[in-house]
Motif scaffolding. Structure first.
Motif, PDB file in Angstrom:
ATOM      1  N   ILE A   1      31.773  38.252  49.379  1.00 20.58           N
ATOM      2  CA  ILE A   1      33.167  38.687  49.265  1.00 20.58           C
ATOM      3  C   ILE A   1      33.587  38.758  47.801  1.00 20.58           C
ATOM      4  O   ILE A   1      34.195  39.736  47.356  1.00 20.58           O
ATOM      5  CB  ILE A   1      34.110  37.729  50.031  1.00 20.58           C
ATOM      6  N   ARG A   2      33.263  37.710  47.027  1.00 23.53           N
ATOM      7  CA  ARG A   2      33.640  37.700  45.609  1.00 23.53           C
ATOM      8  C   ARG A   2      33.019  38.885  44.864  1.00 23.53           C
ATOM      9  O   ARG A   2      33.659  39.484  43.994  1.00 23.53           O
ATOM     10  CB  ARG A   2      33.247  36.359  44.969  1.00 23.53           C
ATOM     11  N   GLU A   3      31.814  39.251  45.208  1.00 22.02           N
ATOM     12  CA  GLU A   3      31.160  40.408  44.581  1.00 22.02           C
ATOM     13  C   GLU A   3      31.899  41.702  44.939  1.00 22.02           C
ATOM     14  O   GLU A   3      32.077  42.582  44.099  1.00 22.02           O
ATOM     15  CB  GLU A   3      29.690  40.486  45.017  1.00 22.02           C
ATOM     16  N   GLU A   4      32.344  41.806  46.172  1.00 20.26           N
ATOM     17  CA  GLU A   4      33.103  42.994  46.605  1.00 20.26           C
ATOM     18  C   GLU A   4      34.454  43.054  45.899  1.00 20.26           C
ATOM     19  O   GLU A   4      34.920  44.127  45.520  1.00 20.26           O
ATOM     20  CB  GLU A   4      33.274  42.974  48.131  1.00 20.26           C
ATOM     21  N   VAL A   5      35.087  41.902  45.688  1.00 19.91           N
ATOM     22  CA  VAL A   5      36.352  41.846  44.943  1.00 19.91           C
ATOM     23  C   VAL A   5      36.129  42.390  43.533  1.00 19.91           C
ATOM     24  O   VAL A   5      36.896  43.229  43.049  1.00 19.91           O
ATOM     25  CB  VAL A   5      36.906  40.393  44.900  1.00 19.91           C
ATOM     26  N   LYS A   6      35.067  41.933  42.910  1.00 17.90           N
ATOM     27  CA  LYS A   6      34.726  42.378  41.552  1.00 17.90           C
ATOM     28  C   LYS A   6      34.437  43.882  41.538  1.00 17.90           C
ATOM     29  O   LYS A   6      34.913  44.613  40.667  1.00 17.90           O
ATOM     30  CB  LYS A   6      33.496  41.597  41.070  1.00 17.90           C
ATOM     31  N   LYS A   7      33.672  44.346  42.518  1.00 18.03           N
ATOM     32  CA  LYS A   7      33.315  45.766  42.623  1.00 18.03           C
ATOM     33  C   LYS A   7      34.557  46.653  42.746  1.00 18.03           C
ATOM     34  O   LYS A   7      34.594  47.760  42.216  1.00 18.03           O
ATOM     35  CB  LYS A   7      32.396  45.956  43.839  1.00 18.03           C
ATOM     36  N   ARG A   8      35.589  46.122  43.391  1.00 12.72           N
ATOM     37  CA  ARG A   8      36.836  46.866  43.568  1.00 12.72           C
ATOM     38  C   ARG A   8      37.768  46.720  42.375  1.00 12.72           C
ATOM     39  O   ARG A   8      38.863  47.273  42.369  1.00 12.72           O
ATOM     40  CB  ARG A   8      37.553  46.408  44.845  1.00 12.72           C
ATOM     41  N   GLY A   9      37.361  45.961  41.369  1.00 15.79           N
ATOM     42  CA  GLY A   9      38.149  45.801  40.158  1.00 15.79           C
ATOM     43  C   GLY A   9      39.377  44.919  40.326  1.00 15.79           C
ATOM     44  O   GLY A   9      40.356  45.073  39.592  1.00 15.79           O
ATOM     45  N   LEU A  10      39.331  44.003  41.260  1.00 16.18           N
ATOM     46  CA  LEU A  10      40.466  43.121  41.533  1.00 16.18           C
ATOM     47  C   LEU A  10      40.275  41.760  40.875  1.00 16.18           C
ATOM     48  O   LEU A  10      39.146  41.329  40.636  1.00 16.18           O
ATOM     49  CB  LEU A  10      40.617  42.929  43.047  1.00 16.18           C
ATOM     50  N   GLU A  11      41.377  41.074  40.631  1.00 17.61           N
ATOM     51  CA  GLU A  11      41.328  39.696  40.140  1.00 17.61           C
ATOM     52  C   GLU A  11      40.840  38.811  41.282  1.00 17.61           C
ATOM     53  O   GLU A  11      41.223  39.025  42.441  1.00 17.61           O
ATOM     54  CB  GLU A  11      42.717  39.240  39.686  1.00 17.61           C
ATOM     55  N   PRO A  12      40.036  37.793  40.993  1.00 19.77           N
ATOM     56  CA  PRO A  12      39.490  36.945  42.064  1.00 19.77           C
ATOM     57  C   PRO A  12      40.466  35.854  42.534  1.00 19.77           C
ATOM     58  O   PRO A  12      40.149  34.663  42.507  1.00 19.77           O
ATOM     59  CB  PRO A  12      38.247  36.340  41.410  1.00 19.77           C
ATOM     60  N   THR A  13      41.636  36.265  42.993  1.00 24.81           N
ATOM     61  CA  THR A  13      42.631  35.318  43.497  1.00 24.81           C
ATOM     62  C   THR A  13      42.410  35.091  44.990  1.00 24.81           C
ATOM     63  O   THR A  13      41.707  35.871  45.657  1.00 24.81           O
ATOM     64  CB  THR A  13      44.052  35.864  43.289  1.00 24.81           C
ATOM     65  N   ASP A  14      43.028  34.052  45.547  1.00 25.31           N
ATOM     66  CA  ASP A  14      42.931  33.798  46.985  1.00 25.31           C
ATOM     67  C   ASP A  14      43.444  34.993  47.774  1.00 25.31           C
ATOM     68  O   ASP A  14      42.835  35.412  48.754  1.00 25.31           O
ATOM     69  CB  ASP A  14      43.710  32.524  47.351  1.00 25.31           C
ATOM     70  N   SER A  15      44.546  35.564  47.339  1.00 28.31           N
ATOM     71  CA  SER A  15      45.133  36.709  48.030  1.00 28.31           C
ATOM     72  C   SER A  15      44.187  37.911  48.037  1.00 28.31           C
ATOM     73  O   SER A  15      43.967  38.538  49.081  1.00 28.31           O
ATOM     74  CB  SER A  15      46.461  37.080  47.362  1.00 28.31           C
ATOM     75  N   ASN A  16      43.614  38.237  46.883  1.00 29.89           N
ATOM     76  CA  ASN A  16      42.689  39.375  46.807  1.00 29.89           C
ATOM     77  C   ASN A  16      41.404  39.109  47.577  1.00 29.89           C
ATOM     78  O   ASN A  16      40.890  39.997  48.273  1.00 29.89           O
ATOM     79  CB  ASN A  16      42.358  39.714  45.354  1.00 29.89           C
ATOM     80  N   THR A  17      40.888  37.901  47.458  1.00 25.38           N
ATOM     81  CA  THR A  17      39.651  37.561  48.153  1.00 25.38           C
ATOM     82  C   THR A  17      39.871  37.642  49.665  1.00 25.38           C
ATOM     83  O   THR A  17      39.063  38.233  50.383  1.00 25.38           O
ATOM     84  CB  THR A  17      39.180  36.147  47.741  1.00 25.38           C
TER      85      THR A  17
END
Length: 179
Positions: free
Chosen positions: A35-51
């Motif tokens: 999930i964290r890798e997908e968050v990064k791939k989407r260019g999002l900050e790794p916050t609880d909400s985004n994750t």
């Protein structure tokens, strides 16, 4: 290939259990890292909400077993006798892993009460951690919505993580020795 997978509420001790496993030279596939890798791939900050949002989005678009499906090729590529999976979050993932690995799949439930889990969250400092107990309760609800309670119910082994870290690690090592 044998698979030992950890399931439990957020901050129950799954990552600590995985650290014990790594110290034993057994490979660990971390579902949260997917999930964290997908968050990064989407260019999002790794916050609880985004994750959490990305995790919900993957499950909505690819099925409730989406993360497990992404993990199986990683597991198989290791080509090891024993692999540990950290972070099962729902019954669909359990069912998918059971389809893939059959009787060689063991699910370990790591249990700890809410207040103790929040103490751990407050001290671990991950970017996707919650800042108050209400936020942890919200995260619990989100993960329960993925079928976490059902996954916990079908676990093969339960480890209570309420004592010292040394006792917890000893319990995890015992499970590893029996694998």
């Amino acid at each position: 290939m044998k698979i030992i997978a950890f399931v439990g509420m957020p901050a129950s001790g799954k990552s600590v259990a995985s650290e014990v496993i790594v110290d034993s030279n057994v490979d660990v596939v971390n579902m949260g890292n997917v999930i964290r890798e997908e968050v990064k791939k989407r260019g999002l900050e790794p916050t609880d909400s985004n994750t959490g949002g990305v995790a919900n989005d993957l499950r909505a678009k690819e099925g409730m077993d989406a993360v497990a499906k992404r993990c199986v090729p990683m597991i198989e590529s290791l080509n090891k006798e024993l692999v540990v999976v950290d972070g099962v979050r729902g019954i669909a993932e359990v069912n998918f892993f059971k389809e893939q690995f059959g009787e060689n799949f063991t699910l370990v439930f790591i249990d700890a009460p809410l207040e103790l889990r929040f103490e751990r969250v407050a001290s671990r400092g991950r970017s996707d951690d919650m800042t108050d107990i209400e936020a942890l309760k919200k995260r619990d609800e989100r993960e329960l919505g993925w079928g976490l309670a059902e996954a916990i119910k079908v676990s093969n082994i339960t480890v209570d993580n309420i004592s010292t870290i040394e006792n917890f690690k000893a319990n995890i090592n015992m499970i590893l020795e029996q694998a």
